[in-house]
Design a protein around this motif. Structure first.
Motif, PDB file in Angstrom:
ATOM      1  N   ASN A  65       0.852  -1.187   0.000  1.00 20.74           N
ATOM      2  CA  ASN A  65       0.000   0.000   0.000  1.00 20.74           C
ATOM      3  C   ASN A  65       0.886   1.235   0.000  1.00 20.74           C
ATOM      4  O   ASN A  65       1.966   1.246   0.614  1.00 20.74           O
ATOM      5  N   ILE A  66       0.425   2.286  -0.673  1.00 23.96           N
ATOM      6  CA  ILE A  66       1.225   3.509  -0.736  1.00 23.96           C
ATOM      7  C   ILE A  66       0.310   4.702  -1.037  1.00 23.96           C
ATOM      8  O   ILE A  66      -0.749   4.549  -1.679  1.00 23.96           O
ATOM      9  N   ALA A  67       0.715   5.865  -0.548  1.00 22.30           N
ATOM     10  CA  ALA A  67      -0.031   7.088  -0.860  1.00 22.30           C
ATOM     11  C   ALA A  67       0.055   7.367  -2.359  1.00 22.30           C
ATOM     12  O   ALA A  67       1.093   7.153  -2.990  1.00 22.30           O
ATOM     13  N   ARG A  68      -1.058   7.830  -2.925  1.00 18.77           N
ATOM     14  CA  ARG A  68      -1.100   8.040  -4.372  1.00 18.77           C
ATOM     15  C   ARG A  68      -0.032   9.020  -4.849  1.00 18.77           C
ATOM     16  O   ARG A  68       0.520   8.858  -5.942  1.00 18.77           O
ATOM     17  N   ASP A  69       0.302  10.038  -4.038  1.00 15.59           N
ATOM     18  CA  ASP A  69       1.293  11.014  -4.491  1.00 15.59           C
ATOM     19  C   ASP A  69       2.710  10.433  -4.513  1.00 15.59           C
ATOM     20  O   ASP A  69       3.627  11.068  -5.037  1.00 15.59           O
ATOM     21  N   ALA A  70       2.900   9.239  -3.943  1.00 12.18           N
ATOM     22  CA  ALA A  70       4.213   8.575  -4.003  1.00 12.18           C
ATOM     23  C   ALA A  70       4.212   7.411  -4.990  1.00 12.18           C
ATOM     24  O   ALA A  70       5.215   6.695  -5.117  1.00 12.18           O
ATOM     25  N   LEU A  71       3.095   7.222  -5.701  1.00 12.77           N
ATOM     26  CA  LEU A  71       2.955   6.060  -6.585  1.00 12.77           C
ATOM     27  C   LEU A  71       3.965   6.070  -7.723  1.00 12.77           C
ATOM     28  O   LEU A  71       4.552   5.034  -8.048  1.00 12.77           O
ATOM     29  N   ASP A  72       4.176   7.217  -8.341  1.00  9.17           N
ATOM     30  CA  ASP A  72       5.116   7.274  -9.472  1.00  9.17           C
ATOM     31  C   ASP A  72       6.509   6.846  -9.040  1.00  9.17           C
ATOM     32  O   ASP A  72       7.208   6.116  -9.768  1.00  9.17           O
ATOM     33  N   THR A  73       6.935   7.286  -7.867  1.00  8.68           N
ATOM     34  CA  THR A  73       8.257   6.887  -7.360  1.00  8.68           C
ATOM     35  C   THR A  73       8.323   5.383  -7.153  1.00  8.68           C
ATOM     36  O   THR A  73       9.297   4.722  -7.544  1.00  8.68           O
ATOM     37  N   ALA A  74       7.268   4.825  -6.554  1.00 12.19           N
ATOM     38  CA  ALA A  74       7.234   3.385  -6.304  1.00 12.19           C
ATOM     39  C   ALA A  74       7.246   2.585  -7.606  1.00 12.19           C
ATOM     40  O   ALA A  74       7.906   1.547  -7.702  1.00 12.19           O
ATOM     41  N   CYS A  75       6.539   3.087  -8.612  1.00 16.16           N
ATOM     42  CA  CYS A  75       6.496   2.382  -9.901  1.00 16.16           C
ATOM     43  C   CYS A  75       7.834   2.437 -10.623  1.00 16.16           C
ATOM     44  O   CYS A  75       8.157   1.540 -11.403  1.00 16.16           O
ATOM     45  N   ARG A  76       8.603   3.468 -10.393  1.00  8.73           N
ATOM     46  CA  ARG A  76       9.955   3.517 -10.967  1.00  8.73           C
ATOM     47  C   ARG A  76      10.863   2.504 -10.269  1.00  8.73           C
ATOM     48  O   ARG A  76      11.752   1.916 -10.898  1.00  8.73           O
ATOM     49  N   ILE A  77      10.640   2.289  -8.983  1.00  5.45           N
ATOM     50  CA  ILE A  77      11.433   1.310  -8.235  1.00  5.45           C
ATOM     51  C   ILE A  77      11.100  -0.107  -8.686  1.00  5.45           C
ATOM     52  O   ILE A  77      11.990  -0.941  -8.879  1.00  5.45           O
TER      53      ILE A  77
END
Length: 306
Positions: free
Chosen positions: A240-252
């Motif tokens: 689970n992750i906050a939506r505003d951090a999703l792009d960073t997580a998807c790059r990881i």
């Protein structure tokens, strides 16, 4: 190679079945059986029988010496086979078989091994003109002919065939060096040998005759094997992750194509499922947590399709 006529003589009911050759023993046998089970091939091999009819597919499994499988496939005696890349190259069957896929097991190296005590033998070139013993005579001759820059028939290096216990040849005075398959290297070190060159990196390979009788069935087997290999390579990571951090997580963790993102009841949070390579899992989890991911779970994948 032994006569192949027994296939037709003892198997009168296989005309409508694809013949699939697998090693009957040796270093690839157990892993091949595991693979067959995982891709849903059901069969019962009777004791001392080298043929097993598959009950849920129109396939007959033919258990053969791994060293013969490439030649059987190349000659069209069987339609599909699993054997080592080293066997394919040694059998000179490259032009008559199609390599469907590398299977990732049975990995080892075909290496030039020389006595550790002889410091003058520090490369394959230092063996030019000397005596080499191997069970891979074609690959060895081609390798040393290339080093000498001459055709095989004009090479000065003496290559002699032995079928087993190759590592003993130097100690017994039969050879100055050997060429043999090496996995861990323990056997070679125990014999006082060390690697000075690699002829070929090898692993198990799924091959087919270029004019196979059952191309659709061969394609089905290939797809099933790909699914198992994908499952072995990846795990499913959920977090689970906050939506505003999703792009960073998807790059990881971008996944094979893209992560699956599902909105949560909690405002501005999402749940993510993504395939992650096992070899990168620990680092990926650390990075996701640093990016703000919570409730990170890892699930094993039993099977997959592209």
């Amino acid at each position: 190679m032994s006569d192949t006529s027994y296939l037709g003589a003892t198997l009168p009911d296989t005309a409508d079945r694809m013949l699939f050759a697998v090693p009957k023993k040796g270093r690839l046998y157990d892993q091949c059986l595991s693979l067959l089970h995982n891709i849903g091939i059901e069969f019962n091999r009777k004791p001392r029988h080298d043929i097993a009819l598959v009950s849920n597919l129109p396939i007959a499994l033919v258990f053969l010496p791994a060293a013969d499988i490439a030649a059987y496939v190349a000659n069209g005696n069987v339609d599909l086979g699993i054997t080592g890349l080293d066997i394919i190259r040694e059998s000179q069957a490259d032009g008559d078989v199609a390599e469907l896929m590398r299977l990732g097991f049975g990995r080892c190296k075909l290496q030039v091994q020389a006595p550790q005590a002889d410091r003058s033998l520090d490369s394959a070139r230092s063996l030019v003109g000397k005596r080499i013993v191997t069970s891979f005579i074609n690959l060895t001759r081609r390798h040393f002919a290339e080093l000498e820059g001459v055709p095989v028939e004009h090479m000065s290096t003496q290559v002699r065939f032995v079928s087993g216990s190759v590592e003993a040849a130097c100690a017994l005075g039969l050879a100055d060096a050997i060429v043999d398959l090496v996995e861990s290297g323990d056997t070679m070190r125990a014999a006082g040998l060390h690697a000075i060159d690699t002829v070929l990196d090898t692993e198990s390979v799924l091959i087919t005759n270029k004019h196979a009788r059952f191309p659709e069935l061969a394609r089905t087997i290939k797809q099933r094997v790909e699914g198992i290999l994908t499952a072995r390579r990846y795990v499913l990571c959920q977090y689970n992750i906050a939506r505003d951090a999703l792009d960073t997580a998807c790059r990881i963790a971008p996944g094979r194509q893209a992560p699956t993102v599902t909105p949560l009841e909690q405002h501005a949070w999402v749940a993510v499922s993504v395939m992650v390579e096992k070899s990168r899992l620990a680092d990926t989890m650390d990075a996701l947590q640093e990016a703000g991911a919570t409730d990170i779970l890892v699930l094993q994948i039993a099977n997959a399709r592209a």
